[in-house]
Design a protein around this motif. Structure first.
Motif, short mmCIF file in Angstrom:
data_model
loop_
_atom_site.label_atom_id
_atom_site.label_comp_id
_atom_site.label_asym_id
_atom_site.label_seq_id
_atom_site.Cartn_x
_atom_site.Cartn_y
_atom_site.Cartn_z
N VAL A 92 0.84 -1.20 0.00
CA VAL A 92 0.00 0.00 0.00
C VAL A 92 0.88 1.25 0.00
O VAL A 92 0.61 2.22 -0.72
CB VAL A 92 -0.97 -0.02 1.20
N ALA A 93 1.96 1.23 0.79
CA ALA A 93 2.89 2.37 0.80
C ALA A 93 3.51 2.58 -0.58
O ALA A 93 3.65 3.72 -1.04
CB ALA A 93 3.97 2.15 1.85
N ALA A 94 3.86 1.49 -1.25
CA ALA A 94 4.42 1.60 -2.60
C ALA A 94 3.40 2.21 -3.56
O ALA A 94 3.75 3.03 -4.41
CB ALA A 94 4.87 0.23 -3.10
N ALA A 95 2.13 1.84 -3.41
CA ALA A 95 1.09 2.43 -4.25
C ALA A 95 0.95 3.92 -3.98
O ALA A 95 0.84 4.73 -4.92
CB ALA A 95 -0.24 1.72 -4.02
N LEU A 96 1.00 4.30 -2.72
CA LEU A 96 0.91 5.73 -2.38
C LEU A 96 2.11 6.50 -2.93
O LEU A 96 1.96 7.63 -3.43
CB LEU A 96 0.80 5.91 -0.87
N VAL A 97 3.27 5.89 -2.86
CA VAL A 97 4.47 6.51 -3.43
C VAL A 97 4.29 6.66 -4.94
O VAL A 97 4.63 7.70 -5.52
CB VAL A 97 5.74 5.69 -3.08
N TRP A 98 3.76 5.63 -5.58
CA TRP A 98 3.53 5.71 -7.03
C TRP A 98 2.53 6.81 -7.37
O TRP A 98 2.71 7.54 -8.35
CB TRP A 98 3.06 4.37 -7.58
N PHE A 99 1.48 6.96 -6.56
CA PHE A 99 0.52 8.04 -6.80
C PHE A 99 1.20 9.40 -6.61
O PHE A 99 0.88 10.36 -7.32
CB PHE A 99 -0.70 7.90 -5.89
N ALA A 100 2.14 9.49 -5.67
CA ALA A 100 2.90 10.74 -5.50
C ALA A 100 3.74 11.02 -6.74
O ALA A 100 3.80 12.17 -7.21
CB ALA A 100 3.79 10.66 -4.26
N VAL A 101 4.38 10.01 -7.29
CA VAL A 101 5.15 10.18 -8.53
C VAL A 101 4.22 10.64 -9.65
O VAL A 101 4.55 11.53 -10.43
CB VAL A 101 5.87 8.86 -8.92
N THR A 102 3.05 10.05 -9.72
CA THR A 102 2.06 10.44 -10.74
C THR A 102 1.68 11.91 -10.58
O THR A 102 1.61 12.65 -11.56
CB THR A 102 0.81 9.54 -10.65
N ALA A 103 1.44 12.32 -9.34
CA ALA A 103 1.06 13.72 -9.10
C ALA A 103 2.19 14.69 -9.43
O ALA A 103 1.96 15.76 -9.98
CB ALA A 103 0.63 13.89 -7.64
N ILE A 104 3.42 14.30 -9.11
CA ILE A 104 4.57 15.16 -9.41
C ILE A 104 4.77 15.25 -10.92
O ILE A 104 5.11 16.31 -11.46
CB ILE A 104 5.84 14.61 -8.72
N ASN A 105 4.54 14.17 -11.62
CA ASN A 105 4.75 14.10 -13.06
C ASN A 105 3.60 14.72 -13.86
O ASN A 105 3.80 15.13 -15.00
CB ASN A 105 4.96 12.65 -13.49
N ALA A 106 2.42 14.78 -13.29
CA ALA A 106 1.22 15.19 -14.02
C ALA A 106 1.33 16.58 -14.66
O ALA A 106 0.91 16.73 -15.82
CB ALA A 106 0.00 15.11 -13.12
N PRO A 107 1.84 17.61 -13.98
CA PRO A 107 1.89 18.92 -14.64
C PRO A 107 2.70 18.92 -15.94
O PRO A 107 2.39 19.70 -16.85
CB PRO A 107 2.53 19.82 -13.59
N GLY A 108 3.68 18.08 -16.05
CA GLY A 108 4.49 18.01 -17.26
C GLY A 108 3.81 17.24 -18.38
O GLY A 108 4.33 17.18 -19.49
N GLN A 109 2.66 16.67 -18.11
CA GLN A 109 1.97 15.84 -19.10
C GLN A 109 0.67 16.49 -19.57
O GLN A 109 -0.26 15.81 -19.97
CB GLN A 109 1.66 14.46 -18.49
N ARG A 110 0.60 17.80 -19.53
CA ARG A 110 -0.64 18.48 -19.93
C ARG A 110 -1.01 18.22 -21.38
O ARG A 110 -2.18 18.14 -21.71
CB ARG A 110 -0.50 19.97 -19.66
N GLU A 111 0.00 18.11 -22.26
CA GLU A 111 -0.29 17.86 -23.67
C GLU A 111 -0.70 16.41 -23.92
O GLU A 111 -1.35 16.10 -24.91
CB GLU A 111 0.93 18.18 -24.56
N ASP A 112 -0.26 15.51 -23.04
CA ASP A 112 -0.56 14.10 -23.20
C ASP A 112 -1.04 13.53 -21.86
O ASP A 112 -0.29 12.84 -21.16
CB ASP A 112 0.68 13.35 -23.70
N PRO A 113 -2.30 13.79 -21.49
CA PRO A 113 -2.79 13.33 -20.19
C PRO A 113 -2.93 11.81 -20.10
O PRO A 113 -3.12 11.27 -19.02
CB PRO A 113 -4.16 14.01 -20.05
#
Length: 161
Positions: A92-113
């Protein structure tokens, strides 16, 4: 479980543990020496990577301990639940970490959501693994209960004979 299987799994666990330690050391080195160039928030990604590797390492150590219990024939005991619960927590902690990576990466993916959606799907898959281990924990609980019941019945049978 055969000796070859136990040795093979231990070898895999050792290689993965060594790999996670290498990745952590690389991230710490990068934090100390490599400045950000401004394109991605590298420092948060590096810190999250270090935390993710910790969750993997915790799960590996618990699986190693469970494997030792299997080898000794004591896995069908209440002591195994502690390790299985920690493995579930680590996943579960690994999943939460992955969601954090997703959130950090999301602003850079505005052209390709779609990338963010795929990363979110991977996080959900990691949570699915935690649920599968939870189901396996329930099966372990049933096996322990049956083992306790069988031991009790064997003791009663021994008294009769």
């Amino acid at each position: 479980m055969g000796k070859l299987t136990v040795r093979a799994l231990r070898a895999v666990l050792a290689v993965v543990l060594a790999g996670t330690v290498f990745v952590q050391a690389s991230m710490v080195w990068a934090l100390a020496t490599d400045p950000e160039d401004g394109t991605l928030p590298l420092t948060p990604l590096r810190l999250v990577t270090i935390l993710g590797m910790v969750s993997v390492q915790v799960a590996l150590v618990c699986v190693w301990r469970l494997l030792a219990m299997v080898r000794r024939g004591t896995v069908f005991s209440h002591a195994a639940f502690r390790y299985v619960d920690v493995v579930i927590g680590a996943i579960v902690a690994a999943a939460l970490v992955w969601f954090a990576v997703t959130a950090i990466n999301a602003p850079g993916q505005r052209e390709d959501p779609g990338v963010t959606l795929i990363m979110g799907g991977v996080g959900m898959a990691i949570l699915g693994v935690a649920l599968m281990v939870l189901v396996l924990r329930m099966l372990l609980a049933q096996a322990v209960a049956r083992d306790v019941e069988a031991t009790k019945m064997q003791a009663e049978l021994d008294e009769v004979i």
